[in-house]
Design an enzyme around this catalytic site. Structure first.
Site, PDB file in Angstrom:
ATOM      1  N   ASP A  39      41.358  36.590  48.899  1.00  9.87           N
ATOM      2  CA  ASP A  39      40.758  37.650  49.717  1.00  9.87           C
ATOM      3  C   ASP A  39      41.573  38.943  49.627  1.00  9.87           C
ATOM      4  OD1 ASP A  39      39.005  38.811  51.448  1.00  9.87           O
ATOM      5  OD2 ASP A  39      39.701  37.760  53.233  1.00  9.87           O
ATOM      6  N   ARG A  52      35.497  49.113  44.757  1.00  6.56           N
ATOM      7  CA  ARG A  52      35.837  47.726  45.096  1.00  6.56           C
ATOM      8  C   ARG A  52      35.952  46.856  43.843  1.00  6.56           C
ATOM      9  NH1 ARG A  52      35.179  45.779  50.033  1.00  6.56           N
ATOM     10  NH2 ARG A  52      34.428  43.808  49.194  1.00  6.56           N
ATOM     11  N   HIS A  56      38.372  43.569  42.338  1.00  4.98           N
ATOM     12  CA  HIS A  56      37.945  42.264  41.810  1.00  4.98           C
ATOM     13  C   HIS A  56      38.491  42.063  40.392  1.00  4.98           C
ATOM     14  CE1 HIS A  56      35.505  41.688  45.276  1.00  4.98           C
ATOM     15  NE2 HIS A  56      34.592  42.594  44.965  1.00  4.98           N
ATOM     16  N   TRP A  88      26.065  36.946  48.517  1.00  2.00           N
ATOM     17  CA  TRP A  88      24.838  37.601  48.024  1.00  2.00           C
ATOM     18  C   TRP A  88      24.457  38.783  48.904  1.00  2.00           C
ATOM     19  CZ3 TRP A  88      23.507  36.219  43.309  1.00  2.00           C
ATOM     20  CH2 TRP A  88      23.772  34.919  42.868  1.00  2.00           C
ATOM     21  N   LEU A 150      45.541  20.490  34.147  1.00  2.00           N
ATOM     22  CA  LEU A 150      45.039  21.064  35.405  1.00  2.00           C
ATOM     23  C   LEU A 150      43.513  21.189  35.422  1.00  2.00           C
ATOM     24  CD1 LEU A 150      45.735  22.816  38.057  1.00  2.00           C
ATOM     25  CD2 LEU A 150      45.392  24.771  36.555  1.00  2.00           C
TER      26      LEU A 150
HETATM   27  C1  FPP Z   1      37.124  38.513  48.497  1.00  2.00           C
HETATM   28  O1  FPP Z   1      37.704  39.782  48.618  1.00  2.00           O
HETATM   29  C2  FPP Z   1      36.971  38.203  47.092  1.00  2.00           C
HETATM   30  C3  FPP Z   1      35.812  37.891  46.484  1.00  2.00           C
HETATM   31  C4  FPP Z   1      34.524  37.789  47.182  1.00  2.00           C
HETATM   32  C5  FPP Z   1      35.767  37.644  45.033  1.00  2.00           C
HETATM   33  C6  FPP Z   1      36.934  36.933  44.500  1.00  2.00           C
HETATM   34  C7  FPP Z   1      36.917  37.007  43.040  1.00  2.00           C
HETATM   35  C8  FPP Z   1      38.011  37.173  42.287  1.00  2.00           C
HETATM   36  C9  FPP Z   1      39.379  37.259  42.820  1.00  2.00           C
HETATM   37  C10 FPP Z   1      37.895  37.220  40.833  1.00  2.00           C
HETATM   38  C11 FPP Z   1      37.416  35.897  40.360  1.00  2.00           C
HETATM   39  C12 FPP Z   1      37.687  35.692  38.976  1.00  2.00           C
HETATM   40  C13 FPP Z   1      37.030  34.819  38.227  1.00  2.00           C
HETATM   41  C14 FPP Z   1      37.560  34.497  36.930  1.00  2.00           C
HETATM   42  C15 FPP Z   1      35.771  34.192  38.645  1.00  2.00           C
HETATM   43  P1  FPP Z   1      36.881  40.931  49.328  1.00  2.00           P
HETATM   44  O2  FPP Z   1      36.056  41.617  48.313  1.00  2.00           O
HETATM   45  O3  FPP Z   1      36.114  40.350  50.474  1.00  2.00           O
HETATM   46  O4  FPP Z   1      38.039  41.854  49.836  1.00  2.00           O
HETATM   47  P2  FPP Z   1      38.065  42.689  51.195  1.00  2.00           P
HETATM   48  O5  FPP Z   1      38.014  41.675  52.306  1.00  2.00           O
HETATM   49  O6  FPP Z   1      39.363  43.395  51.109  1.00  2.00           O
HETATM   50  O7  FPP Z   1      36.871  43.603  51.169  1.00  2.00           O
END
Ligand code: FPP
Length: 259
Positions: A39, A52, A56, A88, A150
């Site tokens: 997160d 944003r 990611h 979504w 793993l």
């Molecule tokens: C939450 O942070 C994160 C997500 C919803 C996406 C997590 C995805 C990744 C870390 C990349 C994944 C990589 C692969 C290879 C699939 P947020 O966007 O809710 O952050 P915020 O709370 O600060 O807005």
């Protein structure tokens, strides 16, 4: 060693520290299954006045680092919450970006995962995934299925309540068809009907970014898991942080309700 890790996480020497801390940590019990709620990507980007999506993307690079380290430590399974059934609701542009990340990650790192003996798996409702996402993850699953190291388990379009409801429906169907006797239903039967049926329950859950909640993640499986929270945003999460989480885990006394 623990304080030493804490003091040095921001220093340039953090990777050297990680290397020496790793040897100590490997002398203790390594959690077999670690689950992570990654997160803070959005806040990381906001702090830098970036979209944003930049957060990611940076978060994806951290996935590679932590997977590599988990594999080296001998962790058996690493489950990463990459996209929830609730995600979504985000703007389409962000959802589309998140759905392209597994593809980009695997296009870049699949050869390394194959070489390092990692097994890629995905849990979640795959039916709603875009075709390009599904074909990238299916390719990775296939190319790594004979590996024995793993298990890198991506939770993609995953929601724990949906998972439990699906399991209950399947149990009801099987009971109706006399494949299962209602008296036989116990914790292990329910576990067998969950998407994690091939995995043991996580020993350690890590959540980054200072939020202290489970957000519909593995609610059944986390019943006896050690929880570890950090204010560090996922894109800033370093090897030393992962080692710190494991070092703290090694200090906990797990009693599973006993004394
Ligand atoms: C939450 O942070 C994160 C997500 C919803 C996406 C997590 C995805 C990744 C870390 C990349 C994944 C990589 C692969 C290879 C699939 P947020 O966007 O809710 O952050 P915020 O709370 O600060 O807005």
């Amino acid at each position: 060693m623990l304080n030493f890790l804490k003091r040095t996480r921001d220093s340039k020497k953090s990777s050297d520290t990680a290397i020496s801390a790793k040897d100590d940590i490997m002398k203790g019990t390594i959690p077999s299954h670690i689950a992570i709620i990654m997160d803070g990507n959005g806040r990381w980007a906001n702090k830098r006045s970036l979209p944003r999506m930049a957060g990611h993307h940076e978060g994806m690079k951290v996935v590679r680092k932590i997977t590599k380290l988990a594999n080296e430590l001998g962790v058996q399974a690493l489950t990463l919450y990459a996209f929830s059934t609730e995600n979504w609701k985000r703007p389409k542009i962000e959802v589309d970006f998140l759905m392209k990340l597994p593809e980009e990650f695997l296009a870049t790192y699949l050869p390394e995962l194959v070489e390092k003996n990692v097994q890629v798996r995905v849990m979640g409702d795959k039916d709603r995934l875009p075709r390009h996402t599904l074909s990238a993850v299916n390719k990775a699953i296939k190319e790594t299925e004979k590996n024995t190291g793993l298990i890198l388990n991506f939770a993609l379009n995953y929601g724990s309540r949906t998972e439990i409801i699906q399991a209950i429906k399947k149990i009801a169907d099987d009971a109706k068809e006399h494949k299962l006797n209602i008296d036989q239903i116990d914790e292990s039967v329910l576990s067998d009907y969950l998407m994690t049926n091939a995995l043991q329950d996580p020993d350690l859950l890590i959540r980054t970014s200072g939020e202290i909640r489970l957000s519909n993640f593995m609610l059944w499986q986390l019943a006896y898991t050690e929880l570890w929270f950090t204010d560090v945003l996922w894109p800033d999460f370093k090897e030393v942080d992962f080692l710190q989480a494991i070092a703290d885990y090694q200090q906990r006394g797990r009693r599973f309700g006993g004394i």
